[in-house]
Design a protein around this motif. Structure first.
Motif, short mmCIF file in Angstrom:
data_model
loop_
_atom_site.label_atom_id
_atom_site.label_comp_id
_atom_site.label_asym_id
_atom_site.label_seq_id
_atom_site.Cartn_x
_atom_site.Cartn_y
_atom_site.Cartn_z
N GLY A 146 0.78 -1.22 0.00
CA GLY A 146 0.00 0.00 0.00
C GLY A 146 0.82 1.27 0.00
N HIS A 147 0.27 2.31 0.66
CA HIS A 147 0.90 3.62 0.71
C HIS A 147 1.86 3.70 1.89
CE1 HIS A 147 -2.20 5.26 -2.06
NE2 HIS A 147 -3.03 4.45 -1.41
N ASN A 148 3.05 4.24 1.66
CA ASN A 148 4.00 4.49 2.73
C ASN A 148 3.89 5.96 3.12
OD1 ASN A 148 6.18 4.35 4.50
ND2 ASN A 148 7.68 4.74 2.88
N LEU A 149 3.47 6.25 4.35
CA LEU A 149 3.19 7.61 4.79
C LEU A 149 4.29 8.10 5.73
CD1 LEU A 149 -0.65 7.27 5.46
CD2 LEU A 149 0.52 7.80 3.32
N ASP A 150 5.39 8.57 5.16
CA ASP A 150 6.50 9.05 5.98
C ASP A 150 6.16 10.31 6.76
OD1 ASP A 150 8.30 7.03 5.45
OD2 ASP A 150 9.29 8.08 3.80
N HIS A 151 5.15 11.06 6.31
CA HIS A 151 4.80 12.31 6.99
C HIS A 151 3.46 12.21 7.71
CE1 HIS A 151 8.22 14.16 5.05
NE2 HIS A 151 7.80 13.68 3.89
N GLY A 152 3.05 11.00 8.02
CA GLY A 152 1.82 10.82 8.75
C GLY A 152 0.58 10.95 7.87
N TYR A 153 -0.55 11.06 8.54
CA TYR A 153 -1.85 11.13 7.84
C TYR A 153 -2.68 12.21 8.52
CZ TYR A 153 -6.49 9.77 6.18
OH TYR A 153 -7.74 9.77 5.62
N ALA A 154 -3.34 13.03 7.71
CA ALA A 154 -4.16 14.12 8.25
C ALA A 154 -5.60 13.97 7.78
CB ALA A 154 -3.61 15.47 7.80
N THR A 155 -6.52 14.24 8.68
CA THR A 155 -7.94 14.29 8.36
C THR A 155 -8.53 15.46 9.13
OG1 THR A 155 -9.97 12.97 8.26
CG2 THR A 155 -8.64 12.75 10.26
N ALA A 156 -9.76 15.82 8.85
CA ALA A 156 -10.36 16.97 9.53
C ALA A 156 -10.39 16.74 11.03
CB ALA A 156 -11.78 17.21 8.99
N GLY A 157 -9.69 17.58 11.78
CA GLY A 157 -9.72 17.50 13.23
C GLY A 157 -8.68 16.60 13.86
N ALA A 158 -7.86 15.92 13.07
CA ALA A 158 -6.90 14.99 13.65
C ALA A 158 -5.71 14.76 12.72
CB ALA A 158 -7.56 13.65 13.98
N ARG A 159 -4.59 14.40 13.30
CA ARG A 159 -3.41 13.96 12.56
C ARG A 159 -2.90 12.68 13.20
NH1 ARG A 159 1.10 17.79 12.80
NH2 ARG A 159 2.02 16.34 11.29
N LEU A 160 -2.39 11.77 12.37
CA LEU A 160 -1.89 10.49 12.85
C LEU A 160 -0.40 10.37 12.54
CD1 LEU A 160 -5.03 10.06 12.46
CD2 LEU A 160 -4.50 7.64 12.17
N GLY A 161 0.36 9.86 13.50
CA GLY A 161 1.78 9.65 13.34
C GLY A 161 2.24 8.48 14.19
N GLU A 162 3.45 8.61 14.72
CA GLU A 162 4.06 7.50 15.46
C GLU A 162 4.01 7.67 16.97
OE1 GLU A 162 8.15 5.35 14.58
OE2 GLU A 162 8.46 7.20 15.72
#
Length: 235
Positions: free
Chosen positions: A50-66
């Protein structure tokens, strides 16, 4: 909506406020009441890795990382002798997301059990190695303090003979305030397959600014259908 809201209010009152900082509720009862969401379906549906997300993931109201700034990764003891990520230390204030090293943050791909995209925290073996997908740490930073979070996760280990072995690793969910204080730490031992969890802050206090999710599952975990926010007041 009114009936569901009354159910959540009853459950919140059923446990003394001082007994649990965060109460665990059925996912299906809590998730529909929360307006914030992370479903990962804005990304094209790709098979693993799949997708490799080196800079995390953003959605409305939240961000995802490590993890969060001020925290460090450690090799977690468990069934695979340190091939999982653990998180140590208190986050610095204000709570700030860290997305991880290249190929060691997050990945998103189509998940056959969820039948939709899901997020995999990447572990020490890193992307795109199959054994590295799901063994990492996941952090969720919320733009607005919440009183509740709900998520679904998949835990399943298939051995070398293709058998679905019993789940043997815990999943730990830790809740943080905006100033880095730990509000609660809950450990679960879900069975194989999809398990949903809802979490409600005692007294419906809106001070959850972020969470981390770590695991010791031999097959790693995937997460989907993340919800966050506060339970709306009903008459």
């Amino acid at each position: 909506m009114r009936g569901a809201g009354a159910l959540i209010a009853w459950l919140a009152l059923a446990v003394p406020v001082g007994a649990q900082a965060v109460q665990t509720l059925p996912y299906d009862a809590l998730a529909p009441l929360l307006s914030g969401r992370a479903d990962f379906d804005d990304l094209p549906a790709l098979p693993e890795p799949g997708h490799n997300l080196d800079h995390g993931y953003a959605t409305a109201g939240a961000r995802l990382g490590e993890r969060f700034a001020g925290q460090a990764l450690r090799m977690a003891p468990g069934p695979e002798n340190g091939l999982h990520d653990g998180v140590t230390g208190r986050p610095t204030a204000p709570l700030t997301l860290e997305t991880g090293a290249p190929d060691a943050g997050l990945s998103v791909s189509f998940h056959r059990a969820f039948r939709s995209n899901a997020v995999y925290p990447l572990g020490p073996r890193r992307w795109p190695v199959p054994e590295g997908r799901g063994e990492g740490a996941l952090a969720i930073w919320l733009a607005r303090d919440a009183c509740a979070v709900a998520l679904r996760l998949h835990t399943e280990y298939v051995d070398a003979l293709g058998r679905n072995a019993d789940h043997v690793g815990d999943v730990t969910v830790t809740f943080y305030a905006r100033d880095g204080r730990e509000l609660a730490r809950l450990r679960h031992a879900p069975g194989g397959g999809i398990t949903g969890y809802g979490y409600l802050r005692a007294g419906q206090t809106a001070d959850i600014a972020g969470i981390t999710v770590t695991n010791l599952d031999k097959g790693g975990i995937a997460l989907d259908d993340i919800r966050f926010g506060c339970v709306p007041l009903t008459g």
